[in-house]
Design a protein around this motif. Structure first.
Motif, PDB file in Angstrom:
ATOM      1  N   LEU A  80      41.135 -48.567  17.616  1.00  0.00           N
ATOM      2  CA  LEU A  80      40.071 -49.554  17.180  1.00  0.00           C
ATOM      3  C   LEU A  80      38.942 -48.920  17.180  1.00  0.00           C
ATOM      4  O   LEU A  80      38.443 -48.126  17.826  1.00  0.00           O
ATOM      5  N   VAL A  81      38.058 -49.475  16.208  1.00  0.00           N
ATOM      6  CA  VAL A  81      36.841 -48.732  15.914  1.00  0.00           C
ATOM      7  C   VAL A  81      36.038 -50.166  15.333  1.00  0.00           C
ATOM      8  O   VAL A  81      36.439 -51.227  14.824  1.00  0.00           O
ATOM      9  N   GLN A  82      34.616 -50.016  15.568  1.00  0.00           N
ATOM     10  CA  GLN A  82      33.809 -50.956  15.171  1.00  0.00           C
ATOM     11  C   GLN A  82      33.242 -50.950  13.769  1.00  0.00           C
ATOM     12  O   GLN A  82      33.450 -49.847  13.171  1.00  0.00           O
ATOM     13  N   PRO A  83      33.033 -52.066  13.191  1.00  0.00           N
ATOM     14  CA  PRO A  83      32.561 -51.992  11.757  1.00  0.00           C
ATOM     15  C   PRO A  83      31.534 -51.077  11.536  1.00  0.00           C
ATOM     16  O   PRO A  83      30.535 -50.671  12.295  1.00  0.00           O
ATOM     17  N   GLY A  84      31.854 -50.210  10.424  1.00  0.00           N
ATOM     18  CA  GLY A  84      30.795 -48.997   9.982  1.00  0.00           C
ATOM     19  C   GLY A  84      31.400 -47.741  10.482  1.00  0.00           C
ATOM     20  O   GLY A  84      30.952 -46.628  10.139  1.00  0.00           O
ATOM     21  N   ASN A  96      35.370 -51.579   7.557  1.00  0.00           N
ATOM     22  CA  ASN A  96      35.213 -52.985   7.655  1.00  0.00           C
ATOM     23  C   ASN A  96      36.399 -53.796   8.078  1.00  0.00           C
ATOM     24  O   ASN A  96      37.643 -53.190   7.970  1.00  0.00           O
ATOM     25  N   PRO A  97      36.077 -54.785   8.679  1.00  0.00           N
ATOM     26  CA  PRO A  97      37.441 -55.636   8.916  1.00  0.00           C
ATOM     27  C   PRO A  97      38.612 -55.701   8.148  1.00  0.00           C
ATOM     28  O   PRO A  97      39.633 -55.705   8.713  1.00  0.00           O
ATOM     29  N   SER A 115      37.057 -53.949  14.413  1.00  0.00           N
ATOM     30  CA  SER A 115      36.507 -55.192  15.240  1.00  0.00           C
ATOM     31  C   SER A 115      35.300 -54.979  15.943  1.00  0.00           C
ATOM     32  O   SER A 115      35.241 -53.894  16.623  1.00  0.00           O
ATOM     33  N   SER A 116      34.275 -55.767  16.183  1.00  0.00           N
ATOM     34  CA  SER A 116      33.262 -55.698  16.769  1.00  0.00           C
ATOM     35  C   SER A 116      33.580 -56.242  18.113  1.00  0.00           C
ATOM     36  O   SER A 116      32.752 -56.233  18.902  1.00  0.00           O
TER      37      SER A 116
END
Length: 120
Positions: free
Chosen positions: A10-14, A85-86, A119-120
């Motif tokens: 799981l990683v945040q956008p960017g 990105n998502p 996802s954020s």
């Protein structure tokens, strides 16, 4: 032949991730290594491939953000994923085309898949 993929998460956008896939078993030569992905409700699609001689091919949607590389000595293929990105959310599968002996037929193998969620 077995393919063991790792590195999803799981990683945040960017953000960035590094996927790795190691091939083992009766391998004489690997003609092509690559990554594909399948998002929910969609067909599996090509992400990137690399052939002997290190010629690469990328899907238009990942060009400039993803980098594929291979280590011939270790029979591994790596996908560096940046600027996620998502829309990159999917199960990522590694794939190889290889032969078991000199002059023998080419076989196509798939790894078990590793989940990438953006996802954020």
């Amino acid at each position: 032949v077995q393919l063991q993929a790792s590195g999803g998460g799981l990683v945040q956008p960017g953000g960035s991730l590094r996927l790795s896939c190691a091939a083992s078993g009766s391998i004489f030569g690997i003609n092509r290594m690559g990554w594909y992905r399948q998002a929910p409700g969609k067909q599996r699609e090509l992400v990137a491939t690399i052939i002997s001689g290190d010629s690469t091919n990328y899907a238009d949607s990942v060009k400039g953000r993803f980098t594929i590389s291979r280590d011939n000595a270790k029979n591994t293929v790596t996908l560096q994923i940046n600027s996620l990105n998502p829309e990159d959310t999917a199960v990522y599968y590694c794939n190889i085309l290889c032969t078991a002996q000199a002059g023998g037929p080419t076989f196509n193998y798939w790894g078990q898949g590793t989940q990438v969620t953006v996802s954020s």
